[in-house]
Design a protein around this motif. Structure first.
Motif, short mmCIF file in Angstrom:
data_model
loop_
_atom_site.label_atom_id
_atom_site.label_comp_id
_atom_site.label_asym_id
_atom_site.label_seq_id
_atom_site.Cartn_x
_atom_site.Cartn_y
_atom_site.Cartn_z
N GLY A 83 0.78 -1.22 0.00
CA GLY A 83 0.00 0.00 0.00
C GLY A 83 0.82 1.28 0.00
N ASN A 84 2.15 1.14 -0.06
CA ASN A 84 3.03 2.30 -0.21
C ASN A 84 3.52 2.38 -1.66
OD1 ASN A 84 3.75 3.45 2.68
ND2 ASN A 84 3.71 1.21 2.86
N ILE A 85 3.82 3.59 -2.12
CA ILE A 85 4.36 3.74 -3.46
C ILE A 85 5.69 3.00 -3.59
CG2 ILE A 85 5.27 5.42 -5.12
CD1 ILE A 85 3.20 7.38 -4.15
N ALA A 86 6.44 2.91 -2.49
CA ALA A 86 7.73 2.22 -2.51
C ALA A 86 7.59 0.73 -2.77
CB ALA A 86 8.47 2.44 -1.19
N CYS A 87 6.40 0.20 -2.57
CA CYS A 87 6.13 -1.22 -2.82
C CYS A 87 5.33 -1.31 -4.12
CB CYS A 87 5.35 -1.82 -1.66
SG CYS A 87 4.85 -3.53 -1.92
N PRO A 88 5.99 -1.58 -5.25
CA PRO A 88 5.33 -1.49 -6.56
C PRO A 88 4.44 -2.69 -6.89
CG PRO A 88 7.59 -2.19 -6.84
CD PRO A 88 7.40 -1.97 -5.36
N ASN A 89 3.22 -2.65 -6.44
CA ASN A 89 2.26 -3.67 -6.85
C ASN A 89 0.93 -2.99 -7.17
OD1 ASN A 89 1.25 -2.99 -4.39
ND2 ASN A 89 1.23 -5.05 -3.55
N GLU A 90 -0.07 -3.75 -7.48
CA GLU A 90 -1.34 -3.19 -7.93
C GLU A 90 -2.06 -2.42 -6.83
OE1 GLU A 90 -2.28 -6.55 -11.35
OE2 GLU A 90 -3.57 -6.38 -9.58
N LEU A 91 -1.70 -2.65 -5.57
CA LEU A 91 -2.31 -1.90 -4.48
C LEU A 91 -1.87 -0.45 -4.47
CD1 LEU A 91 -2.19 -4.42 -1.49
CD2 LEU A 91 -4.20 -3.67 -2.76
N SER A 92 -0.63 -0.22 -4.91
CA SER A 92 -0.08 1.14 -4.89
C SER A 92 -0.21 1.86 -6.23
CB SER A 92 1.39 1.11 -4.47
OG SER A 92 2.15 0.35 -5.38
N SER A 93 -0.19 1.07 -7.33
CA SER A 93 -0.26 1.70 -8.64
C SER A 93 -0.75 0.68 -9.67
CB SER A 93 1.12 2.23 -9.05
OG SER A 93 1.06 2.83 -10.32
N SER A 94 -1.69 1.11 -10.49
CA SER A 94 -2.28 0.21 -11.48
C SER A 94 -1.34 -0.09 -12.65
CB SER A 94 -3.59 0.81 -12.03
OG SER A 94 -3.33 2.07 -12.62
N ASP A 95 -0.26 0.72 -12.80
CA ASP A 95 0.65 0.49 -13.92
C ASP A 95 1.81 -0.42 -13.55
OD1 ASP A 95 1.92 2.22 -12.22
OD2 ASP A 95 2.70 3.53 -13.79
N LYS A 96 1.78 -1.00 -12.35
CA LYS A 96 2.82 -1.93 -11.94
C LYS A 96 2.36 -3.36 -12.20
CE LYS A 96 5.29 1.45 -10.43
NZ LYS A 96 6.49 1.89 -11.17
N ASP A 97 3.34 -4.24 -12.44
CA ASP A 97 2.99 -5.63 -12.71
C ASP A 97 3.82 -6.56 -11.83
OD1 ASP A 97 5.54 -5.62 -13.83
OD2 ASP A 97 4.81 -5.49 -15.88
N GLU A 98 3.71 -7.84 -12.11
CA GLU A 98 4.38 -8.84 -11.28
C GLU A 98 5.90 -8.73 -11.34
OE1 GLU A 98 4.47 -13.73 -10.73
OE2 GLU A 98 3.09 -12.78 -12.16
N GLU A 99 6.44 -8.35 -12.49
CA GLU A 99 7.89 -8.21 -12.62
C GLU A 99 8.41 -7.06 -11.77
OE1 GLU A 99 10.07 -10.20 -14.12
OE2 GLU A 99 8.35 -11.52 -14.40
N ASP A 100 7.66 -5.97 -11.70
CA ASP A 100 8.05 -4.86 -10.84
C ASP A 100 8.11 -5.30 -9.39
OD1 ASP A 100 8.18 -2.83 -12.86
OD2 ASP A 100 6.01 -2.81 -12.91
N TYR A 101 7.13 -6.09 -8.98
CA TYR A 101 7.09 -6.56 -7.60
C TYR A 101 8.23 -7.54 -7.31
CZ TYR A 101 5.32 -8.36 -3.19
OH TYR A 101 5.20 -8.71 -1.87
N LYS A 102 8.58 -8.36 -8.27
CA LYS A 102 9.71 -9.28 -8.09
C LYS A 102 11.01 -8.51 -7.88
CE LYS A 102 8.15 -13.38 -10.63
NZ LYS A 102 8.42 -14.26 -11.81
N ARG A 103 11.23 -7.51 -8.71
CA ARG A 103 12.45 -6.71 -8.56
C ARG A 103 12.50 -6.01 -7.20
NH1 ARG A 103 11.51 -5.93 -14.20
NH2 ARG A 103 10.17 -4.12 -13.78
N TYR A 104 11.35 -5.56 -6.77
CA TYR A 104 11.26 -4.94 -5.44
C TYR A 104 11.66 -5.93 -4.35
CZ TYR A 104 8.36 -4.42 -1.20
OH TYR A 104 7.89 -4.42 0.09
N ARG A 105 11.16 -7.14 -4.44
CA ARG A 105 11.49 -8.15 -3.42
C ARG A 105 12.99 -8.49 -3.45
NH1 ARG A 105 7.29 -10.97 -0.94
NH2 ARG A 105 8.62 -12.79 -0.59
#
Length: 242
Positions: free
Chosen positions: A125-147
């Motif tokens: 739910g933070n912009i720093a955590c790029p997933n669909e909860l924070s932004s609709s233009d983020k996808d699974e690959e963005d979240y993987k890189r974040y992790r």
């Protein structure tokens, strides 16, 4: 009129009364802007789990009094990149869901030094955590890189957000984590500092051809003329095709 005002005061006062169960303290939805001083002084030495969710906290001043803290829940507050994380040597769980954190690297630098025992953190739910909860233009690959970036900086983590850390993720974070940093331009490298025309006269040409007076290039007619007699294309053209 006085009775109604007294009732409202009692309701406000009841919101500021913490719920305590053993070494756990909860003060949820009290519209706190900062941590009450009295709360720190009275319970700081004994509380191991502190829940301050659904408030309006912008800073964590005073929380350093909770020297035995192991779990800190700060979901749904107003915490942003200016927050300063106190030093908690025993804290293993930190919940920061739905706040206003945008700079992941700034947060990670603090967590590495201030929370050495951290094994579980959630930033959903933070912009720093790029997933669909924070932004609709983020996808699974963005979240993987974040992790991978988080695990590279916090290798002791066992849980990140709502998922357990896997062995494969640990391996990938070691391999890719160092290359996932976001490089931000500094003020010294901003556009207005770039000269409008190059000051260097660098050229890849050899030194002997740089000077116009010693130029070896010529313009004129080439002595070799190709008439197309051996062209591969002409092999299949008949006279009646011309």
């Amino acid at each position: 009129m006085e009775d109604s005002e007294k009732k409202e005061d009692d309701q406000v006062q009841s919101l500021l009364v913490p719920v305590i169960q053993g070494t756990q303290l909860s003060l949820i939805g009290a519209d706190l802007i900062s941590v009450p001083t009295g709360l720190c002084e009275e319970y700081g030495q004994v509380i191991t789990r502190l829940d301050l969710s659904f408030n309006s906290l912008r800073n964590l001043f005073g929380l350093e009094s909770f020297s035995s803290l192991q779990e800190l829940i700060l979901d749904n507050n107003e915490i942003d990149d200016q927050v300063r994380i106190p030093n908690f040597t025993q804290l293993h769980t930190l919940m920061l869901n739905k706040n206003k954190i945008t700079d992941l690297e700034v947060l990670l630098e603090q967590l590495k030094t201030q929370l050495p025992a951290l094994t579980y953190i959630s930033l959903l739910g933070n912009i720093a955590c790029p997933n669909e909860l924070s932004s609709s233009d983020k996808d699974e690959e963005d979240y993987k890189r974040y992790r991978y970036l988080v695990l590279y900086n916090l290798p002791k983590l066992k849980f990140l957000d709502s998922k357990q850390v896997t062995r494969k993720e640990r391996e990938e974070s070691k391999r890719k984590g160092a290359f996932l940093r976001v490089v931000k331009p500094t003020e010294a490298s901003s556009d207005h500092d770039v000269p409008s025309s190059p000051t260097s006269r660098y050229t890849p040409l050899p030194q002997e051809v740089k000077d116009g007076g010693n130029h070896q290039g010529t313009f004129g007619q080439c002595r070799y003329v190709y008439y197309g007699r051996h062209s591969e294309g002409n092999r299949f053209i008949r006279n009646n095709d011309l």
